[in-house]
Design an enzyme around this catalytic site. Sequence first.
Site, PDB file in Angstrom:
ATOM      1  N   THR A 170     -60.507 -41.869  83.835  1.00 34.20           N
ATOM      2  CA  THR A 170     -59.896 -41.264  85.023  1.00 34.20           C
ATOM      3  C   THR A 170     -60.124 -39.766  84.955  1.00 34.20           C
ATOM      4  O   THR A 170     -59.622 -39.100  84.044  1.00 34.20           O
ATOM      5  CB  THR A 170     -58.390 -41.565  85.069  1.00 34.20           C
ATOM      6  OG1 THR A 170     -58.223 -42.980  85.150  1.00 34.20           O
ATOM      7  CG2 THR A 170     -57.742 -40.916  86.287  1.00 34.20           C
ATOM      8  N   LYS A 176     -57.992 -43.933  92.649  1.00 28.65           N
ATOM      9  CA  LYS A 176     -57.284 -44.062  91.367  1.00 28.65           C
ATOM     10  C   LYS A 176     -56.170 -43.021  91.264  1.00 28.65           C
ATOM     11  O   LYS A 176     -55.064 -43.308  90.793  1.00 28.65           O
ATOM     12  CB  LYS A 176     -58.301 -43.902  90.230  1.00 28.65           C
ATOM     13  CG  LYS A 176     -57.729 -43.860  88.837  1.00 28.65           C
ATOM     14  CD  LYS A 176     -57.163 -45.204  88.402  1.00 28.65           C
ATOM     15  CE  LYS A 176     -56.152 -45.065  87.287  1.00 28.65           C
ATOM     16  NZ  LYS A 176     -56.636 -44.948  85.960  1.00 28.65           N
ATOM     17  N   LYS A 217     -51.640 -35.810  83.487  1.00 25.80           N
ATOM     18  CA  LYS A 217     -52.996 -35.399  83.878  1.00 25.80           C
ATOM     19  C   LYS A 217     -53.325 -35.930  85.279  1.00 25.80           C
ATOM     20  O   LYS A 217     -53.820 -35.199  86.135  1.00 25.80           O
ATOM     21  CB  LYS A 217     -54.004 -35.955  82.860  1.00 25.80           C
ATOM     22  CG  LYS A 217     -55.463 -35.791  83.251  1.00 25.80           C
ATOM     23  CD  LYS A 217     -56.386 -36.683  82.418  1.00 25.80           C
ATOM     24  CE  LYS A 217     -56.343 -38.142  82.850  1.00 25.80           C
ATOM     25  NZ  LYS A 217     -57.366 -39.012  82.241  1.00 25.80           N
TER      26      LYS A 217
HETATM   27  P1  NA7 Z   1     -57.328 -42.788  73.840  1.00 21.30           P
HETATM   28  O1  NA7 Z   1     -56.806 -43.975  73.138  1.00 21.30           O
HETATM   29  O2  NA7 Z   1     -56.687 -41.466  73.657  1.00 21.30           O
HETATM   30  O3  NA7 Z   1     -58.894 -42.685  73.474  1.00 21.30           O
HETATM   31  C1  NA7 Z   1     -59.669 -41.621  73.930  1.00 21.30           C
HETATM   32  C2  NA7 Z   1     -61.128 -41.854  73.603  1.00 21.30           C
HETATM   33  O4  NA7 Z   1     -61.878 -40.717  74.076  1.00 21.30           O
HETATM   34  C3  NA7 Z   1     -61.406 -41.970  72.096  1.00 21.30           C
HETATM   35  O5  NA7 Z   1     -62.476 -42.865  71.900  1.00 21.30           O
HETATM   36  C4  NA7 Z   1     -61.823 -40.534  71.761  1.00 21.30           C
HETATM   37  O6  NA7 Z   1     -62.615 -40.425  70.604  1.00 21.30           O
HETATM   38  C5  NA7 Z   1     -62.614 -40.165  72.991  1.00 21.30           C
HETATM   39  N1  NA7 Z   1     -62.772 -38.707  73.163  1.00 21.30           N
HETATM   40  C6  NA7 Z   1     -61.813 -37.807  73.465  1.00 21.30           C
HETATM   41  N2  NA7 Z   1     -62.331 -36.565  73.560  1.00 21.30           N
HETATM   42  C7  NA7 Z   1     -63.652 -36.687  73.309  1.00 21.30           C
HETATM   43  C8  NA7 Z   1     -64.733 -35.768  73.260  1.00 21.30           C
HETATM   44  N3  NA7 Z   1     -64.555 -34.459  73.504  1.00 21.30           N
HETATM   45  N4  NA7 Z   1     -65.956 -36.241  72.975  1.00 21.30           N
HETATM   46  C9  NA7 Z   1     -66.150 -37.559  72.739  1.00 21.30           C
HETATM   47  N5  NA7 Z   1     -65.175 -38.483  72.771  1.00 21.30           N
HETATM   48  C10 NA7 Z   1     -63.936 -38.055  73.053  1.00 21.30           C
HETATM   49  O7  NA7 Z   1     -57.377 -42.999  75.425  1.00 21.30           O
HETATM   50  P2  NA7 Z   1     -57.227 -44.343  76.281  1.00 21.30           P
HETATM   51  O8  NA7 Z   1     -58.264 -45.287  75.800  1.00 21.30           O
HETATM   52  O9  NA7 Z   1     -55.810 -44.781  76.332  1.00 21.30           O
HETATM   53  O10 NA7 Z   1     -57.568 -43.829  77.763  1.00 21.30           O
HETATM   54  C11 NA7 Z   1     -58.866 -43.594  78.222  1.00 21.30           C
HETATM   55  C12 NA7 Z   1     -58.880 -43.387  79.728  1.00 21.30           C
HETATM   56  O11 NA7 Z   1     -58.209 -44.468  80.389  1.00 21.30           O
HETATM   57  C13 NA7 Z   1     -58.217 -42.124  80.244  1.00 21.30           C
HETATM   58  O12 NA7 Z   1     -59.030 -41.523  81.244  1.00 21.30           O
HETATM   59  C14 NA7 Z   1     -56.923 -42.625  80.869  1.00 21.30           C
HETATM   60  O13 NA7 Z   1     -56.506 -41.834  81.944  1.00 21.30           O
HETATM   61  C15 NA7 Z   1     -57.236 -44.024  81.297  1.00 21.30           C
HETATM   62  P3  NA7 Z   1     -61.931 -40.353  69.107  1.00 21.30           P
HETATM   63  O14 NA7 Z   1     -61.700 -41.776  68.714  1.00 21.30           O
HETATM   64  O15 NA7 Z   1     -60.652 -39.563  69.269  1.00 21.30           O
HETATM   65  O16 NA7 Z   1     -62.937 -39.676  68.275  1.00 21.30           O
END
Ligand code: NA7
Length: 316
Positions: A125, A200, A268
Site C-alpha cells: 500500500t 485502497k 500511514k
Molecule cells: P512487515 O511485516 O513489516 O514486512 C515488511 C517487509 O518489507 C519486510 O520483508 C521488510 O524486509 C521489507 N522492507 C522494508 N523496508 C525495506 C527496504 N527499504 N528495502 C527492502 N525491503 C524492505 O509488513 P507487512 O507484511 O505487514 O505489510 C506489508 C504491506 O501490506 C504494507 O504496505 C501494508 O500497508 C500492507 P525485512 O524483513 O525487514 O528485511
Amino acid sequence: SFLSLNLYNSFQAHLAQKGETTKKDIKPTEKKIGFIGLGLMGTGMAMNLIKAGHKVTVWNRTSEKCEEFVKAGATQAETVSDLVASCDITFSMVSDSEAVRAIVFGENGVLEGITEGKAFVDMSTVDIGTVTGVSEAVQARDGRFMEAPVCGSVQPAMEGSLIIIAAGDKELYDECESCFQAMGKKAFYLSDTGNAARMKLVINMIIGGVMCCFAEGMALADKSGLSQSVLLDILNLGSIANPLISGKGKAILANKYPPAFPLKYQQKDLKLALAMSEQVDQPLPVASAVNEQFKRAKNMGLGDKDTSAIYKSLTH
Ligand code: NA7
C-alpha cells in the site's frame, strides 16, 4: 520470519480442520514468478504461491527469512535485479512507499533487472505518486507494470483469502490469474494505474475511522461503568455486526494486540488518504481527527502493535 511461518502453519492447520484446505482447481501458470518482501503479509502470500504449484524465486532484505521458503521449494535470488531478470512476473509486498522506491530505484533494484516484456506487480500500500513514478520507470525500460494492493491483513494473507485490487496493464492482469487465485479470494481490475492505490486508501481510511470510533465507544462504556462484553454482544447482533467489531473487540477485551494490521501502517494509510483528499479538495474532517489520534498512538510506542491498540491511546 519463524514467527510468520509458525502463524502460516497454524492458519493452514485451522483451515484443514474446517475442511477448507487446498484450492485444488488452481492451474498454476508456467511463468516464473518472483516475490520480494517476506514480512507478515508476504510470508503467507509467497507460501500460497508455492503451495499452488508456482515456480517461485524469493528475495528479502534480511536474507535469512528466505531459508524456509527454499525448504518449501523456492529459489533464492542474490539481488532484486537478479530476481527480476530471472523471472517473468515479479510481485513485491514491502512496508511502504520508501521501501518500494528502495527496491525499485536502488542499486541492484527492479529497474536494473527489467528488460522488454518483464513484469513487475507491486502489492504494497503506497501513495499515488510512488505508483505512477514506478509505473513510468518500468515502462520506460519496456517492462510492464501493475499495482495490486490488497484488502485483508495477516489471516487472509496466510489463508489465501485476500481481496486484490489491481490496476495497470490488463494483459498482465490476465496473466496473474492463477497467482491471484492462490493469494486471494477475489480480484478486481480498476483500469488506469493509480486507481487501485486510490481505492485502497479510501477503504483503509474508512476502516481506520470505524476502528477509532469503536475504540472510543469501548472506552466510554468502561468509564461509565458499563460492561464492554455486553456492549460487544449487542453490537455483534445488530446492524453493524462485522468481523472488525468482533475480532478487534476480542483483542480489546483481552488487552492483547498482536499485529494483524500494524497500527503504524493504519496511520500511514490515513496520512496518504488525507494527501489524496488535498488533490481533489474533498473535506475529511473526521478522518483528519482520526489520523491525529493514530499519530498520538504511534508516538506512545504502539506502532508495531495491532491497529486495535488505538484503544490503549484513549485510556491512558
Ligand atoms: P512487515 O511485516 O513489516 O514486512 C515488511 C517487509 O518489507 C519486510 O520483508 C521488510 O524486509 C521489507 N522492507 C522494508 N523496508 C525495506 C527496504 N527499504 N528495502 C527492502 N525491503 C524492505 O509488513 P507487512 O507484511 O505487514 O505489510 C506489508 C504491506 O501490506 C504494507 O504496505 C501494508 O500497508 C500492507 P525485512 O524483513 O525487514 O528485511
